[in-house]
Scaffold this active site. Structure first.
Site, mmCIF file in Angstrom:
data_model
loop_
_atom_site.group_PDB
_atom_site.id
_atom_site.type_symbol
_atom_site.label_atom_id
_atom_site.label_comp_id
_atom_site.label_asym_id
_atom_site.label_seq_id
_atom_site.Cartn_x
_atom_site.Cartn_y
_atom_site.Cartn_z
ATOM 1 N N ASP A 10 36.371 18.773 60.232
ATOM 2 C CA ASP A 10 37.533 17.908 59.973
ATOM 3 C C ASP A 10 37.640 17.290 61.341
ATOM 4 O O ASP A 10 37.774 17.582 62.595
ATOM 5 C CB ASP A 10 38.838 19.258 60.054
ATOM 6 N N ASP A 111 38.697 12.897 55.914
ATOM 7 C CA ASP A 111 38.445 13.430 57.432
ATOM 8 C C ASP A 111 37.980 15.026 57.232
ATOM 9 O O ASP A 111 37.941 15.643 58.103
ATOM 10 C CB ASP A 111 39.836 13.310 58.137
ATOM 11 N N GLU A 112 37.208 15.091 56.078
ATOM 12 C CA GLU A 112 36.804 16.760 55.957
ATOM 13 C C GLU A 112 35.569 16.866 55.085
ATOM 14 O O GLU A 112 35.427 15.943 54.119
ATOM 15 C CB GLU A 112 37.984 17.389 55.176
HETATM 16 P P1 DGT Z 1 44.528 17.617 62.710
HETATM 17 O O1 DGT Z 1 45.525 18.724 62.642
HETATM 18 O O2 DGT Z 1 44.054 17.332 64.043
HETATM 19 O O3 DGT Z 1 43.312 17.993 61.675
HETATM 20 O O4 DGT Z 1 45.195 16.487 62.127
HETATM 21 P P2 DGT Z 1 45.215 15.478 61.036
HETATM 22 O O5 DGT Z 1 46.041 14.395 61.131
HETATM 23 O O6 DGT Z 1 43.815 15.073 60.796
HETATM 24 O O7 DGT Z 1 45.411 16.564 59.731
HETATM 25 P P3 DGT Z 1 44.769 16.735 58.356
HETATM 26 O O8 DGT Z 1 43.351 17.010 58.763
HETATM 27 O O9 DGT Z 1 45.664 17.789 57.892
HETATM 28 O O10 DGT Z 1 45.096 15.413 57.520
HETATM 29 C C1 DGT Z 1 44.157 14.176 57.363
HETATM 30 C C2 DGT Z 1 45.054 13.109 57.314
HETATM 31 O O11 DGT Z 1 45.603 13.299 56.083
HETATM 32 C C3 DGT Z 1 46.080 12.932 58.015
HETATM 33 O O12 DGT Z 1 45.453 12.214 59.367
HETATM 34 C C4 DGT Z 1 47.019 12.130 57.736
HETATM 35 C C5 DGT Z 1 46.925 12.612 56.302
HETATM 36 N N1 DGT Z 1 48.165 13.554 56.094
HETATM 37 C C6 DGT Z 1 47.961 14.782 56.282
HETATM 38 N N2 DGT Z 1 49.258 15.338 56.104
HETATM 39 C C7 DGT Z 1 50.081 14.399 55.484
HETATM 40 C C8 DGT Z 1 51.107 14.243 54.863
HETATM 41 O O13 DGT Z 1 52.150 15.240 54.863
HETATM 42 N N3 DGT Z 1 51.584 13.057 54.314
HETATM 43 C C9 DGT Z 1 50.908 12.332 54.417
HETATM 44 N N4 DGT Z 1 51.279 10.868 53.875
HETATM 45 N N5 DGT Z 1 49.510 12.013 54.926
HETATM 46 C C10 DGT Z 1 49.212 13.345 55.414
HETATM 47 CA CA CA Z 2 41.900 16.532 60.282
HETATM 48 CA CA CA Z 3 41.948 17.554 57.094
#
Ligand code: DGT
Ligand code: CA
Ligand code: CA
Length: 364
Positions: A10, A111-112
């Site tokens: 991820d 991203d996964e």
């Molecule tokens: P992390 O925790 O370091 O993996 O952070 P992210 O941002 O990569 O989180 P992830 O893996 O849950 O989500 C991947 C992408 O999906 C993130 O960069 C933006 C999008 N995303 C996640 N949650 C939401 C949401 O609640 N609303 C929207 N519009 N997009 C989201």
């Molecule tokens: Ca992520």
């Molecule tokens: Ca993810």
């Protein structure tokens, strides 16, 4: 059955990290990536934020207004609109590298991904840890991308392991440590268990995955139904037999049929086209995806191909939009159609995973 070795990878704070990649001066500042709604102003939600911004309590899904309030006294904070095309480019480059490190590669979202590396590692967890570190290094040195990997005997435990230490994490769960790794974790760490389900367990005095093991499968089935109940029962014990499979490959989201007769009649083709759309749409919903591109294909009576496709302004999971666009493409292709059509196909691509709560029964 011999032990598998599975990775879940991820990318860290993905959209925000992409923004940092093209503007390195953002690295030291809170970065909030926003989905502005078309109502204008600050209406809309936060897609994601870098860890600088998360320190102030900014989270995915939060209204942009809230995030701005949290960062009121931080003038260096930046709020950027999403640029999905650019994130997809980074994602594609990264997935290419990931693919090269896998025996079997399963795309999950931008991203996964899951990797089966059983053959590559000979089922050895020391060489698996080494391979995972190599993959992280390759992403870092070729793209500048920071990622987190979970390693275990199956998809479920690897997914949980990749969430265990972030960002830039690598968590290896040896086969004989599976249950001792899971036991102390909060119940909500099981993928698919949302706030509501967690609350139910809290009311029963159960907090950790170890607590969850006090419930037998009959109890869980009576609470959640057989499918979800059994899933939770197995998950608490780290049991998951789902294979890593090339799901998410656009090929799976295309359908083609041979028509009852060769034709170039709009009404005739439209009927079959609608059926194809319904079938594909079902598969997409099941895998929790939204798509942006739609294409149709004719195999003509001389077996040559004609295709036409369109990219939508916004990603969608709507069947109506799929049908409408496919029918429009059909009309356009038929305008200058000379040969009869023998086979008709529909394909959708350009996927994004649906953000937010996953439906527990369609998790894998
Ligand atoms: P992390 O925790 O370091 O993996 O952070 P992210 O941002 O990569 O989180 P992830 O893996 O849950 O989500 C991947 C992408 O999906 C993130 O960069 C933006 C999008 N995303 C996640 N949650 C939401 C949401 O609640 N609303 C929207 N519009 N997009 C989201
Ligand atoms: Ca992520
Ligand atoms: Ca993810």
């Amino acid at each position: 059955m011999h032990e598998r070795v599975v990775f879940h990878i991820d990318f860290d704070y993905f959209y925000a990290q992409c923004e940092e990649l093209r503007k390195p001066e953002l690295r030291t500042r809170p970065v909030v990536v926003c989905v502005f709604s078309d109502r204008g102003g600050d209406s809309g939600a936060v897609a994601t934020a870098n860890y600088q911004a998360r320190k102030y309590g900014v989270k995915s899904g939060m209204p942009i207004k809230f995030a701005k309030r949290k960062l009121e006294e931080v003038p260096e904070a930046v709020f950027l609109p999403t640029d999905f095309e650019y994130y997809s480019e980074i994602s594609e480059a990264a997935m290419k590298i990931i693919r090269e490190h896998a025996d079997i590669f399963e795309y999950v979202g931008r991203d996964e991904a899951y990797l089966d590396v059983t053959k590559k590692t000979g089922g050895n967890f020391a060489s698996a840890a080494h391979l995972a570190q190599q993959l992280k290094n390759a992403l870092r040195s070729n793209i500048g991308l920071s990622s987190t990997i979970g390693v275990s005997v199956n998809k479920l435990v690897s997914k949980i392991a990749s969430g265990f230490k972030k960002p830039d994490g690598l968590t290896v769960v040896q086969p004989d440590k599976t249950e001792s790794f899971l036991d102390p974790l909060p119940i909500k760490d099981i993928p698919g268990i949302g706030k509501k389900t967690e609350e139910k367990f809290h009311e029963m005095g159960l907090q950790t995955i170890s607590d969850l093991k006090k419930l037998d499968v009959f109890k869980l089935n009576s609470l959640f139904g057989r499918k979800t109940g059994t899933y939770i029962f197995n998950a608490a014990r780290g049991i998951d037999d789902y294979p890593v499979s090339p799901r998410g490959d656009p090929i799976q989201y295309s359908r083609i049929i041979t028509l009852k007769q060769d034709t170039k009649d709009f009404e005739f083709l439209a009927k079959d086209l609608e059926h194809l759309c319904i079938e594909i749409h079902g598969a997409i919903l099941k895998d929790n995806l939204v798509f942006k591109s739609i294409g149709i294909q004719f195999v003509q009576e001389d077996l040559s191909n004609r295709t036409k496709s369109r990219t939508l302004k916004n990603p969608t999971s709507s069947l109506d939009e799929l049908k409408k666009t496919a029918l429009q493409l059909l009309k356009e292709l038929l305008e200058d159609q000379r040969l009869l059509v023998r086979r008709l196909g529909v394909k959708v691509s350009d996927f994004t995973e649906v953000a937010g709560q996953i439906d527990i029964t369609s998790y894998f």
